[in-house]
Each structure stands twice: as C-alpha cells, then as structure tokens.
Enzyme design. Sequence first.
Site, mmCIF file in Angstrom:
data_model
loop_
_atom_site.group_PDB
_atom_site.id
_atom_site.type_symbol
_atom_site.label_atom_id
_atom_site.label_comp_id
_atom_site.label_asym_id
_atom_site.label_seq_id
_atom_site.Cartn_x
_atom_site.Cartn_y
_atom_site.Cartn_z
ATOM 1 C CD GLU A 183 -2.895 0.070 -0.215
ATOM 2 O OE1 GLU A 183 -3.009 0.858 -1.169
ATOM 3 O OE2 GLU A 183 -3.278 -1.105 -0.275
HETATM 4 C C1 LIG Z 1 2.261 -9.712 0.324
HETATM 5 C C2 LIG Z 1 2.034 -8.595 -0.628
HETATM 6 C C3 LIG Z 1 0.746 -8.230 -0.978
HETATM 7 C C4 LIG Z 1 0.538 -7.223 -1.911
HETATM 8 N N1 LIG Z 1 -0.750 -6.929 -2.309
HETATM 9 C C5 LIG Z 1 -0.918 -6.115 -3.381
HETATM 10 C C6 LIG Z 1 -2.213 -5.967 -3.968
HETATM 11 O O1 LIG Z 1 -3.222 -6.516 -3.504
HETATM 12 N N2 LIG Z 1 -2.321 -5.200 -5.082
HETATM 13 C C7 LIG Z 1 -1.237 -4.574 -5.629
HETATM 14 O O2 LIG Z 1 -1.403 -3.925 -6.644
HETATM 15 N N3 LIG Z 1 -0.012 -4.673 -5.076
HETATM 16 C C8 LIG Z 1 0.176 -5.442 -3.984
HETATM 17 N N4 LIG Z 1 1.426 -5.576 -3.436
HETATM 18 C C9 LIG Z 1 2.535 -4.815 -3.989
HETATM 19 C C10 LIG Z 1 3.010 -3.719 -3.061
HETATM 20 O O3 LIG Z 1 2.053 -2.707 -2.942
HETATM 21 C C11 LIG Z 1 4.362 -3.231 -3.602
HETATM 22 O O4 LIG Z 1 5.297 -4.267 -3.355
HETATM 23 C C12 LIG Z 1 4.800 -1.927 -2.990
HETATM 24 O O5 LIG Z 1 3.956 -0.898 -3.373
HETATM 25 C C13 LIG Z 1 6.241 -1.556 -3.383
HETATM 26 O O6 LIG Z 1 6.479 -1.744 -4.741
HETATM 27 P P1 LIG Z 1 7.733 -2.599 -5.208
HETATM 28 O O7 LIG Z 1 7.679 -3.893 -4.477
HETATM 29 O O8 LIG Z 1 7.770 -2.673 -6.666
HETATM 30 O O9 LIG Z 1 8.962 -1.787 -4.688
HETATM 31 P P2 LIG Z 1 9.712 -0.564 -5.429
HETATM 32 O O10 LIG Z 1 8.720 0.397 -5.950
HETATM 33 O O11 LIG Z 1 10.690 -1.134 -6.371
HETATM 34 O O12 LIG Z 1 10.471 0.108 -4.202
HETATM 35 C C14 LIG Z 1 11.669 -0.451 -3.627
HETATM 36 C C15 LIG Z 1 12.141 0.458 -2.515
HETATM 37 O O13 LIG Z 1 12.467 1.739 -3.046
HETATM 38 C C16 LIG Z 1 11.741 2.766 -2.408
HETATM 39 N N5 LIG Z 1 11.279 3.752 -3.388
HETATM 40 C C17 LIG Z 1 10.785 3.525 -4.627
HETATM 41 N N6 LIG Z 1 10.469 4.681 -5.212
HETATM 42 C C18 LIG Z 1 10.747 5.666 -4.353
HETATM 43 C C19 LIG Z 1 10.619 7.075 -4.364
HETATM 44 N N7 LIG Z 1 10.118 7.707 -5.414
HETATM 45 N N8 LIG Z 1 11.008 7.773 -3.269
HETATM 46 C C20 LIG Z 1 11.512 7.147 -2.198
HETATM 47 N N9 LIG Z 1 11.657 5.820 -2.129
HETATM 48 C C21 LIG Z 1 11.276 5.076 -3.181
HETATM 49 C C22 LIG Z 1 10.563 2.084 -1.722
HETATM 50 O O14 LIG Z 1 10.163 2.758 -0.554
HETATM 51 C C23 LIG Z 1 11.125 0.696 -1.412
HETATM 52 O O15 LIG Z 1 11.766 0.727 -0.168
HETATM 53 C C24 LIG Z 1 1.640 -6.536 -2.466
HETATM 54 C C25 LIG Z 1 2.951 -6.889 -2.077
HETATM 55 C C26 LIG Z 1 3.156 -7.913 -1.205
HETATM 56 C C27 LIG Z 1 4.571 -8.304 -0.873
#
Ligand SMILES: Cc1cc2nc3c(=O)[nH]c(=O)nc-3n(C[C@H](O)[C@H](O)[C@H](O)COP(=O)(O)OP(=O)(O)OC[C@H]3O[C@@H](n4cnc5c(N)ncnc54)[C@H](O)[C@@H]3O)c2cc1C
Length: 600
Positions: free
Chosen positions: A441
Amino acid sequence: MPVYKAPTRDTRFVINELLKLESYGNLPGFESASTDMIDVVVEECGKFCAEVLGPINLSGDQEGCTRAADGSVTTPKGFKEAHAQFREAGWGTLSAPEEFGGQGMPHVLGMMAEEFISSANQAWGMYPGLTGGAVASILVKGSPEQQAKYLPKMISNEWLGTMNLTEPQCGTDLGLIRTRAVPQADGSYAITGTKIFISAGEHDLTDNIIHLVLAKLPDAPDSTKGISLFIVPKVMVNDDGSLGARNAVSCGSLEHKMGIHGNATCVMNYDGATGFLVGEENKGLAAMFIMMNAARLGVGIQGLSQAESAYQNAVKYAQERRQGRALTGAAEPAEKADTLFVHPDVRRMLMDAKAYTEGMRALCLWGALQVDLVHKAASEEERLAADDLISLLTPVIKGYGTDKGFETAVNMQQVFGGHGYIEEWGMSQFVRDARITQIYEGANGVQAMDLVGRKLATNGGRAVQALFAEVVKEAAEAKADPALSALAERVEKANGELKAATMWFMQNGMANPNNVGAGAHHYMHIMGIVALGLMWLKAGKVASAALAAGTSDKAFYEAKLVTARYFGERFTPDAGALRRKIESGADAVMELPVEAFATA
Ligand SMILES: Cc1cc2nc3c(=O)[nH]c(=O)nc-3n(C[C@H](O)[C@H](O)[C@H](O)COP(=O)(O)OP(=O)(O)OC[C@H]3O[C@@H](n4cnc5c(N)ncnc54)[C@H](O)[C@@H]3O)c2cc1C
C-alpha cells in the site's frame, strides 16, 4: 497457542469518552449510535473475532493457501466457514452505505471492526478488507449501473474485491504499467497483461471476485497521466445479476512469502479479459487513490493490530515465566525466581507497547471520525478542516503506525526470549505478518515522501498549521491540570521540533530536494510522535476528569494517566533527535559514488 481478546474496554473508552461519538447524533448515520448501542456492537464484534477468527490464525499460517493445476486456490481450513459466518453476522456491512445494503453506521465503528478482525487474523481479514477499498472506488467513480450491479453483492461480501496495480517492472512508479486495455465495439475493453502480488486474487471464499485493474489504453500517454481503472469480474455478471461465463482472468501462481500465509498473494494473468471502465479514460489514478487512501488507513490499523495481539501474549507470558530476581530484592521469596514482570527492561518493552497501542488506537479511531466528518459534517468549514487533518495524517498513520507496529511486535517477541523464535508460540507469526504492513500500500519511504513532498505544501500548508494549532490548544488546556502539565510541556516541545523541521524543509528543500528526501522518514516519525501525543493529551484529560468525578473504574483511569506520563517521558524526546538528523541534510547521505558501496 497464542491468545487474543478484543480490547473492548479501551475501544469503548476512545469511542464513547474521548471522541464522544454520541454527541454527533445530529449527523446522518450517527442517530442510532448511542453509547448503549456502541457498547453492544463493540462487545459483539470483539467476541466474533476472538471466537471465530482467532482460533484459525496460527493454523492458517501453518497451512497456507494452495493452488491446483487448474488455477483454483484453496484457503486454509476454516477460512471459508468463517467467511460464511462473517457474512451472516453482517460485520462487513457496518459502515457501508444503506442504499447498497450497508448499515450506514459511522466509519469509526467500521475501523473498530477492522482492528479486531486484523488482530484476530490479519491474513483472513484481508479478504473482506480489500473489498472495502474496491467498494470505495466504485462508490465515488462508478456509473449508477456499475454501482447497482456490483456494490450490493460486494458490500454483503457475497462477492469479494481486489486491487491490481503492481506489475513485475512497476511497483511504486505506476507510470510504468504495461497492462493494455483495448476498446471493444460493445463499449467494454479487452484487458491483457500480468499483475503480481495481488492479495486475494483467487480463492474459494466466494463464487465471484471483482478485480479492479489499472491498465493503459493503446494511445494513452506513457506516464501516470495515461492510466485508466477497470472492473474485471472473475465471472461475468448478467444484467439480472446472475453469474455468466468465466472471464479470461486466472491465477498463474501463488507467491511464497514471509507472512500472511493464509492470504493468497497471486500472479494474475489477464488474457484479453473483459473489463469495464470506471470513471474516465486516463483518469484511473485519481480513482485508484480513493481506494488507496481507504486502504492506507486500513494498513495503519493492521500495524496496530499485530502489535496488540503480540502485546497481549507477551503480558501473559511475562506474568507466568519466572527468571531471576527483582533488582530491589526477591519479589516472591517463596518461589525460586520472580516473574519477568519485575525486570525494568521487560517493563520498558511492555510499557512501550502499551503507550503505542493505546495511543495508536485513539489516533486510528479519531482518524476514522475525521473521515466521517469529511462526508457528513454539518458545515463546509468543518468538512474542510476534517479533510485537511486526515489527508495530512493518512501517510503518518500508515507509515509511522506500521513502523512502530512492527517494532512493537519484535519487542513482544523479545519478551519471550528464545521461545519467541519458536513457531508454536505464535510470536514469530505476529512479527512476520506485521512486516508486510510497512511495505505494501505504498512502502513507508513513499508514505514519508507523500507527506513532505505533497501533503505539507497543499493549500499553503493549511493542514499542518491546523495540526500545530490543535496541539497548542490541547496542551494549553492540559497545563492547567497538575496530572497532565508535564506531559503537556513535553508534547508541546515535540510540536516545536516538528515546526522547526517544517521550517528547515522550507528553507533548504528548494535549493536541494535531496534534503527533503533524506529527512522525510524522520519527519514522518516526528509527526507520528506529535499525533500520538495529541491523543495522549486527550486521553489524559478524560482520565483525569473521570478520577476527579470519583469513577468506579479507578484502576483503568489511573493506568491511563501513568501510560500518558510514560509516553511523554519515553516517546517525545525522540522528536529532538529526529529533528537534528533532518537538519544534518543530504550531503553525507548522497556523497558517496555507487561503487563505494561495494564491500568486495
Ligand atoms: C504480500 C504482498 C501483498 C501485496 N498486495 C498487493 C495488492 O493486492 N495489489 C497490488 O497492486 N499490489 C500489492 N502488493 C505490492 C506492493 O504494494 C508493492 O510491493 C509496494 O507498493 C512496493 O512496490 P515494489 O515492491 O515494486 O517496490 P519498489 O517500488 O521497487 O520500491 C523499492 C524500494 O524503493 C523505495 N522507493 C521507490 N520509489 C521511491 C521514491 N520515489 N522515493 C523514495 N523511495 C522510493 C521504496 O520505498 C522501497 O523501499 C503486495 C505486495 C506484497 C509483498
């Protein structure tokens, strides 16, 4: 097996005494929310969660979900039956609008239920939980036909909902979405693409699942300005509401993950699936934000919920486990050793947990009241004021709330010593389940950036000024009460650190935006401390008045005052250290070249 008992006494304290919900009786939906009625709803909901959802939490973690070769997913034993009971009791409909079959009660009560559900069983709670966010989007952006077709069955939980944003190459940065939506002659869209990490994407709890999916039209701008939102039912819905053919959407696999094993986290394949546009083309992000804001508060309360469950078990363990002697001499000389409760360091962890969980509960329920006021307050001025405060504090409730929730769960595991590391005690599950709340989220770093990069400056900083003023007002009142004056001074000081940090961003952020990015997380934590401080001032005021009036529940209110004092002494000093970190700027953070991070 771990225990869970809903903290109904504290919840009733917040709703009835701190928020005085009954006093909003003039607002729509609040008419029937008398103190007596609230007490019954809180107690019954707590009973349901403890008796039905709690007992299948550990077993659900151990069993997990399974996917068959045909893509169908089976949830752990008892999840389906619990869902049937939940539907039957109507717990999912509490604060949903009456015109679509909800009970139309205050959002505060819906939030109360979310905490109890999630504390008892976070993995299970996410099935109906995500539906709430999907419902919020359709309510605001869906057409009347879409609302009539989907909302009653989603609100009654006959069907559940999901939100599909994430793709392998696209998490935080939604502009990178590749899923395509091609317009069809009949007005629908053919949706093609792969979504990952989709919570509750496939399961056996309901006959249908209503997916809300972000996708791009073929000619859409290649950025967040080109995203549209679609309803994609798992099973097509006929005009008379009956179920039709299976849509071209399926679960490709289940993720193996650290926690929330009872919730199916799915890779979802859309192979030309039929979708229906929600709102306008290319305006999907705004629609999705409605869903995300509702969901972010829900995730904040998940942080609280795992901390609360872990805390309850740690308290019980610390009462039973005997190790060593009190520093001041044997507390129970007849026994071979004293209980863990005599050790100040164990007490420190338990008091931290108590001050966080009770403060956070007040903040979440207070936040839910602001959501109610945004929609229902009598005057435009009140609606605007509530909107300012809840918009500002949503990333704080999510980000600070879940950081502290996880920290608390870890500390409660620590109270168990080595036994906390052994799965059968259940403490490991609380830690593992709490961990995801900091990530999904919108990861907490992104919440911090939302706070400082967007929320602070909105309307010339009107919201943060309102928060400062609210703290000053509450602290001024509390200073007049000897029982609260020390706390008032400490919270006011933390408020001063927050003001100074805000000013520092204003002076140093424009010249170097990295100064903002490098301090955002710390800023979010200072604001969390101030927000909880505000709640402790309010709670302390009620407790002090109750004691002065000769309450019959003296122990409860005395404990409130001691915990309020502890919060002031042990939480608020961190605000100064955090401010100093912010003021050190981004230079050392950003100076090293990437190669310098290599260790080999
Ligand atoms: C168990 C689980 C359930 C989930 N359920 C859903 C769901 O129902 N629907 C859905 O759509 N998604 C879902 N997700 C996805 C989840 O919302 C994302 O994993 C999350 O938003 C982060 O995206 P990412 O994993 O691609 O990380 P990335 O976007 O690659 O981020 C990696 C790191 O970099 C940091 N970062 C990235 N961009 C910036 C920025 N601009 N400024 C500062 N820091 C930054 C982040 O804070 C993080 O620490 C789920 C994930 C998991 C693991």
